[in-house]
Write a protein that holds these residues in place. Structure first.
Motif: not given
Lengths: 222, 245
Positions: B18-19, B21-23, B25-27
């Motif tokens: 999840v980390i 993924l979020l890093t 594609f999000l952050y």
């Protein structure tokens, strides 16, 4: 209702690996998250839409909060702490979907997160301050307090895990009991309360992890 | 209370995923967007500053141009004024020259007129003098005898009372009748004078003779209180008086 309700709810086995309901729920959450991010940012060159703007606001709000607590540039800590908050929100809110139970309602998920936070605190502390200076802070304010400091490291991680687990688990139990006793419509206020509790617990877990990391990386760097 | 270690391990891995993924594609995208926006803001700000600088430069250029124009206008004005002044001086000079020329011409003409008038006047004067001389000389006594005759005639023409007055004057002590002539008289002529005078005033009058070249000609009888003038000079004086009158 046979066995302990706290026992892991094994759905199936993948080879020798037992897959519990919490793991499956987490996978579903990850899938939804990936889909959401693909829709929002997956197509390069796409025009900025409402979803992207919303996610941007969320990330900026988290960054702002972390900056206030850390007192420094939050971007190096966003991957861990932001992900903690977002994942916990989604995991805790799984309770509102029929048939789904929050993964945090079983001890393994909070334990895994607490373990990662525990390791991250030391990782950040050592990389930001250097191993020697980081380890020295266990001797402060007095070397006599070293055992207490070490104990605190363990207990605060343990409390982090138990707080989340206890709240979510008890909430799950309360709803189960209310459903069992009162029927269909009465649990709805409790479900709404569950949303509140889920977000509050996600916030508390994240803020505490942030505070631990802030303490580990030390006072504000010049 | 039991812990399923498989689940714990899987959830740890899941969260690390999840980390990531979020890093991924999000952050990062959000940060990129924010940085791009900040860069755009900075660029806009810089652009605005550049624009302001350009505007300031344009304003300065305008000010300089305006100052140059003012300076030019001032110079032109000065040149214009200088021209006007020069023209005024030139006109004045020309007027002065013209006036001088006119004055000179007028003076010349006056001089010429005067000369002409003088010439004419001289002619007239000459004529006048000639006529005067002619008049003065035309019936002058040609000889001493004529002069004596003339004097005698005049005494004869005198009224009785005047002749008595003259006699009385001559009878006085030391009184004399003086005959003035331009040239000295011979004794014979003096004798003739004495004879003619004695005939008229009696033999005991004293007669004296004087020479005065100024009377030019003729004779002049000087009594104690009267003068009988038969001289050329006296005639000329009388003619001139008649002319002046």
């Amino acid at each position: 209702m046979e066995g302990s309700p706290l026992a892991p709810d094994i759905l199936f086995h993948l080879g020798p690996v037992p897959i519990s309901r919490a793991v499956a729920t987490t996978w579903v959450i990850m899938g939804l998250l990936a889909g959401l991010l693909y829709v929002a940012f997956g197509r390069p060159g796409a025009k900025q839409g409402a979803l992207q703007a919303g996610l941007e606001i969320v990330v900026l709000t988290i960054a702002d909060q972390l900056r206030q607590i850390l007192g420094r540039d939050p971007w190096p800590y966003i991957p861990l702490l932001g992900s903690l908050f977002l994942f916990l929100c989604l995991a805790n809110l799984a309770a509102v979907f029929p048939g789904a139970t929050p993964p945090t309602g079983h001890i393994e998920t909070p334990a895994a997160l607490a373990l990662i936070v525990f390791l991250s605190v030391h990782f950040y502390g050592v990389t930001r301050r250097g191993a020697r200076r980081y380890l020295q802070h266990y001797l402060e304010p007095s070397p006599l307090l070293l055992p207490l400091n070490l104990l605190a490291e363990v207990t605060r991680t343990f409390s982090l895990m138990i707080r989340l687990f206890g709240n979510m688990m008890s909430h799950e139990f309360v709803i189960a009991i209310v459903v069992f006793l009162a029927g269909l419509l009465v649990p709805i206020p409790f479900l709404l309360l569950g949303i509140l509790i889920g977000i509050i617990q996600a916030y508390i877990f994240t803020v505490l992890a942030t505070v631990y990391i802030a303490a580990a990386v030390g006072a504000v760097e010049a | 209370m039991q812990i399923d270690w498989w689940t714990l391990a899987l959830q740890t891995i899941n969260f690390l995923i999840v980390i990531w993924l979020l890093t991924r594609f999000l952050y990062r995208p959000v940060r990129r967007i924010i940085e791009a926006r900040e860069a755009a803001d900075r660029k806009a700000s810089d652009d605005a500053a550049d624009k302001a600088e350009e505007a300031e430069k344009a304003r300065q250029a305008y000010e300089e141009k305006r100052a140059a124009l003012e300076e030019e206008a001032r110079k032109t004005d000065a040149v214009f004024r200088g021209d006007i002044e020069a023209e005024r001086v030139a006109i004045l000079e020309e007027a002065r020259k013209t006036a001088e020329e006119m004055l000179t011409k007028a003076r010349d003409r006056i001089e010429r007129d005067k000369d002409a008038a003088l010439v004419a006047l001289r002619g007239q004067i000459a004529d006048l003098a000639a006529s005067l001389a002619r008049k003065a000389l035309e019936d002058r006594p040609a000889t001493s005898r004529d002069a004596i005759a003339r004097a005698a005639a005049q005494i004869d023409e005198l009224p009785e009372t005047e002749r008595a007055d003259l006699l009385r004057d001559l009878d006085a002590e030391n009184a004399a009748l003086t005959v003035v002539t331009a040239v000295s008289l011979t004794d014979r002529v003096q004798g003739e004078w004495r004879k003619a005078l004695s005939e008229r005033f009696g033999g005991d009058i004293r007669t004296a003779f004087e020479v005065d070249p100024d009377i030019l000609g003729g004779a002049l009888l000087r009594y104690p209180h009267a003068v009988f003038d038969f001289s050329v000079a006296g005639r000329l004086d009388r003619a001139a008086e008649a002319l002046e009158a």
